[in-house]
Scaffold this active site. Structure first.
Site, PDB file in Angstrom:
ATOM      1  N   ASP A   1      -6.351 -25.813  40.143  1.00 55.24           N
ATOM      2  CA  ASP A   1      -5.088 -26.496  39.828  1.00 55.24           C
ATOM      3  C   ASP A   1      -4.319 -25.672  38.801  1.00 55.24           C
ATOM      4  OD1 ASP A   1      -3.123 -28.396  39.930  1.00 55.24           O
ATOM      5  OD2 ASP A   1      -4.101 -29.793  38.566  1.00 55.24           O
TER       6      ASP A   1
ATOM      7  N   LYS B   1      -3.024 -33.280  32.324  1.00 52.40           N
ATOM      8  CA  LYS B   1      -3.175 -31.945  32.897  1.00 52.40           C
ATOM      9  C   LYS B   1      -2.707 -30.883  31.912  1.00 52.40           C
ATOM     10  CE  LYS B   1      -2.712 -33.007  37.844  1.00 52.40           C
ATOM     11  NZ  LYS B   1      -1.899 -32.761  39.061  1.00 52.40           N
TER      12      LYS B   1
ATOM     13  N   THR C   1      -6.512 -37.271  44.191  1.00 48.53           N
ATOM     14  CA  THR C   1      -7.575 -37.432  43.192  1.00 48.53           C
ATOM     15  C   THR C   1      -7.304 -38.594  42.246  1.00 48.53           C
ATOM     16  OG1 THR C   1      -6.477 -35.839  41.723  1.00 48.53           O
ATOM     17  CG2 THR C   1      -8.125 -34.974  43.246  1.00 48.53           C
TER      18      THR C   1
ATOM     19  N   GLY D   1      -1.759 -36.970  36.535  1.00 46.17           N
ATOM     20  CA  GLY D   1      -2.856 -36.976  35.575  1.00 46.17           C
ATOM     21  C   GLY D   1      -2.917 -38.209  34.699  1.00 46.17           C
TER      22      GLY D   1
ATOM     23  N   ALA E   1      -2.459 -40.794  47.316  1.00 42.91           N
ATOM     24  CA  ALA E   1      -3.353 -40.293  46.280  1.00 42.91           C
ATOM     25  C   ALA E   1      -4.327 -39.276  46.857  1.00 42.91           C
ATOM     26  CB  ALA E   1      -4.109 -41.452  45.650  1.00 42.91           C
TER      27      ALA E   1
END
Length: 507
Positions: free
Chosen positions: A273, A305, A215, A185, A213
């Site tokens: 998530d 996150k 996102t 994040g 990767a």
């Protein structure tokens, strides 16, 4: 000969279906009418004692006046690239198809949709069916959404154990095998590439299998690939552990907890998530990779996150419960997630930051260095031979005296140095401060968004070069960051996103 025994010629169709097995059949194929097949039906493909489950897509018969060739012939079965590779047959081989029975574990999924607590055997059956591609995307999405709504801690443990059991499990024949994982994040934050050579230089085994990767603008494997080959087989990895005590490679081809990769391919588009699924995903991969001692980095901040201390503590306790039950020795650290770590966002820029720290260059990003030393120190404290509390001082010494750089250079050489250095994208756009003020926020999500629009991670030279930090006083017109892109379309998309929201707030 029954309809399902009529042979078809298998053909590779150059379509990437993102980990899903997809088969293609013409509507004028004799089997279409004979078997009553429909689009999105699950079929079993068989040939030479090999079997594959795939989702069927039907192709219209080409018009008589069409000038372009048909994708496949009337007596051919097309398979998407990944499905063709999984079946493992040459083009033109005979295969047969028949409707596949529904997965037996779907009854457990229906119970979960209705709010039931599932048993360990339920999760074992579900994970086996997912790993064998017996679920359609719709069925898999139904399970993931139901699980996201409610899971007990015991269910998280059962899911994690099942994910470990179905797939490859590595064994390095070492009493202590260390690893680290950041829940992500935060842009930059490429600490792993500094930590691994520090730990390996000390002599602890750190076989780092990393992801690309999904996102974010770059994964550890994407960034390491700027410097060297990351696609190593098992024999090469064992040689590296013996000779260098560590490596940094892509782990996606080793089938460790394969159900996790399949679930992630559906979770990401749906935006699922949850902490429960995060814990199962991370710990299943680490146990399958042969780790015995694991450091978890939980960045906490308004753009991370994990946004609060309450969330962070809950996540830490879940990691401790599941990890301990799996036999892992854990150290979990909650770190500052208020802004990017390092200056570069994107593979080439992040690799530059890493090498500046390892080379101890005067203008190296000190925040990346200090966080890497702290994390490496906590991992060194796993070593019974290191006096208690001395890990961080030892990590700093290994970095400062050049042993970490020498180890990184040895790892790069052993993995196979990149034949040509990757270049930064030549299309650049400078973003300036719109007013006088103090930088009060750097929006991590917006920085990631702009970097990905610029072409990350596919174009390794794309990304963002940051020139400011939270707390810095700036004047109107000061340079905040520079966008790099390799393609004009990506450059336009990234520039437009920065025009709409520069991602930096001034107070």
């Amino acid at each position: 000969m029954s309809p399902s025994q009529i042979p078809l010629k298998v053909r590779r169709v150059p379509i990437d279906t993102h980990s899903e097995n997809v088969a293609f059949l013409r509507r004028d194929c004799p089997l279409y009418q004979a078997e009553g097949l429909r689009a999105l039906t699950k079929i079993e493909v068989s040939g030479r004692r090999r079997h594959l489950l795939a989702t069927l897509n039907l192709i219209e018969e080409p018009a008589a006046e069409a000038s372009c060739p048909a994708l496949i012939g009337a007596n051919e079965l097309g398979l998407s690239t990944e499905a063709f590779d999984r079946l493992g047959l040459e083009e033109g081989c005979d295969v047969t198809i028949e409707p596949a029975p529904p997965p037996r574990s779907l009854s457990a999924v229906r119970q979960k949709i209705n709010g039931a607590v599932l048993t360990a055997q339920d999760y074992q059956s579900i994970v086996e069916d997912i790993s064998n591609h017996r679920y359609s995307r719709m069925e898999l999405a139904a399970f993931l959404v139901a699980a996201a709504a409610f899971m007990t801690t015991e269910e998280v443990l059962a899911l994690t154990k099942a994910m470990v059991a179905v797939g490859t499990r590595l064994d390095w024949q070492r009493e202590v095998v260390v690893d680290k994982h950041c829940i992500g994040g935060i842009p930059g934050n490429r600490t792993t590439m500094v930590v691994v050579p520090i730990i390996a230089a000390h002599g602890l085994a750190m076989p780092k299998t990393s992801s690309r990767a999904i996102t974010s603008p770059a994964g550890t494997a994407d960034t390491m690939e700027v410097l060297c080959n990351v696609n190593l087989d098992m024999a090469a990895m064992r040689r590296l552990i013996h000779s260098e005590s560590g490596f940094l490679v892509w782990g996606g081809h080793m089938k460790m907890a394969p159900a996790d990769d399949i679930m992630i391919s559906v979770e990401r588009p749906l935006g699922i998530d949850t902490q429960e699924q995060m814990v199962a995903s991370i710990l299943s991969k680490k146990v399958a990779a042969g780790s015995t001692h694991l450091l978890i980095d939980i960045p906490m901040g308004p753009q991370a996150k994990v946004k609060s201390q309450v969330e962070a503590v809950r996540l830490r306790k879940m990691f401790e419960y599941v990890g301990t039950a799996l036999g892992l020795t854990l150290d979990i650290v909650i770190t500052d997630g208020h802004q990017p770590i390092g200056r570069g966002i994107g593979p080439v820029l992040e690799a530059r930051d890493v090498m500046q720290v390892l080379r101890q260059e005067p203008d190296r990003p000190l925040d990346l260095e200090e966080k890497s030393i702290m994390l490496a120190g906590r991992i060194l404290d796993f070593d019974p031979a290191v006096p208690g509390g001395q890990g961080q001082a030892l990590a700093r010494e290994i970095l400062r005296d050049g042993r970490a750089l020498a180890k990184m250079e040895a790892i790069i050489a052993a993995q196979g140095a990149a034949p040509e250095p990757c270049q930064l994208g030549s299309l650049t756009r400078d973003i300036y401060a719109p007013a006088d003020g103090t930088v009060v926020v750097i929006d991590c999500a917006q920085m990631n968004h702009i970097a990905r629009l610029a072409g990350c991670p596919m174009d390794k030279g794309a990304g963002i070069d940051l020139f400011t930090r939270v707390g810095q006083v700036v004047r109107k017109g000061d340079l905040l960051y520079r966008i790099h892109a390799c393609r004009s379309a990506d450059f336009g998309f990234a520039s437009q996103a920065a025009d709409e929201n520069i991602g930096i707030g001034l107070g």
